[in-house]
Write a protein that holds these residues in place. Sequence first.
Motif, short mmCIF file in Angstrom:
data_model
loop_
_atom_site.label_atom_id
_atom_site.label_comp_id
_atom_site.label_asym_id
_atom_site.label_seq_id
_atom_site.Cartn_x
_atom_site.Cartn_y
_atom_site.Cartn_z
N ARG A 159 0.82 -1.22 0.00
CA ARG A 159 0.00 0.00 0.00
C ARG A 159 0.85 1.26 0.00
O ARG A 159 0.38 2.34 0.32
CB ARG A 159 -0.98 0.03 1.18
N THR A 160 2.14 1.13 -0.34
CA THR A 160 3.04 2.27 -0.43
C THR A 160 3.66 2.29 -1.81
O THR A 160 4.30 1.32 -2.22
CB THR A 160 4.15 2.17 0.64
N LYS A 161 3.48 3.40 -2.52
CA LYS A 161 4.06 3.53 -3.86
C LYS A 161 5.57 3.67 -3.77
O LYS A 161 6.08 4.26 -2.82
CB LYS A 161 3.51 4.77 -4.57
N PRO A 162 6.29 3.16 -4.77
CA PRO A 162 7.73 3.40 -4.79
C PRO A 162 8.03 4.90 -4.88
O PRO A 162 7.24 5.66 -5.43
CB PRO A 162 8.18 2.70 -6.08
N GLN A 163 9.16 5.28 -4.33
CA GLN A 163 9.60 6.68 -4.39
C GLN A 163 10.69 6.78 -5.45
O GLN A 163 11.61 5.97 -5.46
CB GLN A 163 10.15 7.11 -3.03
N LEU A 164 10.57 7.80 -6.33
CA LEU A 164 11.54 7.98 -7.41
C LEU A 164 12.21 9.34 -7.27
O LEU A 164 11.55 10.34 -7.03
CB LEU A 164 10.84 7.90 -8.77
N PHE A 165 13.52 9.35 -7.48
CA PHE A 165 14.29 10.58 -7.42
C PHE A 165 15.28 10.60 -8.58
O PHE A 165 15.73 9.55 -9.03
CB PHE A 165 15.06 10.67 -6.09
N TYR A 166 15.64 11.80 -9.02
CA TYR A 166 16.66 11.95 -10.07
C TYR A 166 17.63 13.01 -9.59
O TYR A 166 17.33 14.21 -9.58
CB TYR A 166 15.99 12.36 -11.39
N THR A 167 18.79 12.56 -9.13
CA THR A 167 19.76 13.47 -8.52
C THR A 167 21.16 12.87 -8.63
O THR A 167 21.32 11.69 -8.94
CB THR A 167 19.40 13.74 -7.05
N ASP A 168 22.16 13.67 -8.39
CA ASP A 168 23.55 13.21 -8.43
C ASP A 168 23.89 12.57 -7.08
O ASP A 168 24.19 13.26 -6.12
CB ASP A 168 24.48 14.38 -8.73
N LEU A 169 23.85 11.26 -7.03
CA LEU A 169 24.14 10.53 -5.79
C LEU A 169 25.62 10.22 -5.62
O LEU A 169 26.09 10.00 -4.52
CB LEU A 169 23.35 9.21 -5.77
N THR A 170 26.35 10.17 -6.72
CA THR A 170 27.75 9.74 -6.69
C THR A 170 28.75 10.89 -6.78
O THR A 170 29.95 10.65 -6.87
CB THR A 170 28.02 8.75 -7.84
N ASN A 171 28.27 12.12 -6.79
CA ASN A 171 29.12 13.32 -6.89
C ASN A 171 30.00 13.33 -8.14
O ASN A 171 31.13 13.83 -8.11
CB ASN A 171 29.98 13.50 -5.64
N ASP A 172 29.48 12.78 -9.23
CA ASP A 172 30.22 12.79 -10.50
C ASP A 172 29.64 13.81 -11.48
O ASP A 172 29.98 13.80 -12.65
CB ASP A 172 30.25 11.40 -11.12
N HIS A 173 28.77 14.67 -11.00
CA HIS A 173 28.11 15.72 -11.78
C HIS A 173 27.18 15.15 -12.85
O HIS A 173 26.88 15.80 -13.84
CB HIS A 173 29.13 16.69 -12.41
N LYS A 174 26.73 13.91 -12.65
CA LYS A 174 25.76 13.26 -13.53
C LYS A 174 24.65 12.71 -12.65
O LYS A 174 24.91 12.15 -11.58
CB LYS A 174 26.40 12.12 -14.33
N GLU A 175 23.43 12.86 -13.10
CA GLU A 175 22.30 12.42 -12.28
C GLU A 175 22.04 10.93 -12.42
O GLU A 175 22.24 10.35 -13.49
CB GLU A 175 21.05 13.21 -12.65
N GLU A 176 21.62 10.34 -11.31
CA GLU A 176 21.21 8.94 -11.27
C GLU A 176 19.77 8.89 -10.79
O GLU A 176 19.30 9.77 -10.08
CB GLU A 176 22.08 8.13 -10.30
N ALA A 177 19.08 7.84 -11.19
CA ALA A 177 17.73 7.60 -10.70
C ALA A 177 17.82 6.72 -9.47
O ALA A 177 18.51 5.71 -9.47
CB ALA A 177 16.88 6.93 -11.77
N ALA A 178 17.14 7.12 -8.42
CA ALA A 178 17.05 6.31 -7.21
C ALA A 178 15.61 5.85 -7.08
O ALA A 178 14.69 6.67 -7.12
CB ALA A 178 17.47 7.10 -5.98
N ILE A 179 15.43 4.55 -6.95
CA ILE A 179 14.11 3.97 -6.82
C ILE A 179 14.06 3.26 -5.47
O ILE A 179 14.85 2.34 -5.21
CB ILE A 179 13.82 2.96 -7.97
N ILE A 180 13.15 3.69 -4.61
CA ILE A 180 13.03 3.11 -3.27
C ILE A 180 11.70 2.37 -3.21
O ILE A 180 10.64 2.98 -3.37
CB ILE A 180 13.12 4.20 -2.18
N ILE A 181 11.78 1.05 -2.98
CA ILE A 181 10.60 0.19 -2.97
C ILE A 181 10.42 -0.38 -1.57
O ILE A 181 11.34 -1.00 -1.03
CB ILE A 181 10.77 -0.96 -3.98
#
Length: 159
Positions: free
Chosen positions: A89-111
């Motif tokens: 009953r909880t939707k996955p959370q999606l984010f698009y941000t630079d997680l690795t500090n390489d100046h490129k964005e990554e998608a984070a999917i939390i299920i």
Amino acid sequence: MKKEMWLWLLGISLLAGCSVTVPNETVNTPAEQVSSQLEIQHKAPLIAVSDDEKVKLFARNEAQNEITEVTLDIGGKRKNFDWTIPDTRTKPQLFYTDLTNDHKEEAAIIIQTGRGTGLNHYEIHVVNGEDLSEMNVQHYEDIVAHTIESTITKKMMAH
């Protein structure tokens, strides 16, 4: 007077040929509009969208109240993954941000994979925004196993 009457009649005849109808439909929020448009494009139900709408997650296969395969869309690039999303009953959370500090964005999917009294269990997936390759995310069990040390000693009782 005749000229004014002629212009008035011309105006009425032009208006009579035009009809304006207002469709009887509900107003959808932008996220709902994106959701319905994307479902039509992908023929798969939209599960979740990131706040910036750059990352979208679609269900590809559903069985026994859980999703067993998904399509991830990052900026129009799509890839299938065999992630399982149970019905918590909880939707996955999606984010698009630079997680690795390489100046490129990554998608984070939390299920959310489980929940109970005071306990929530999550699975985290990180996907490269350029080539859609999944990055390795260390599980908390591995972190704990390599970080916490414990010993057990037997205490001898004197008689």
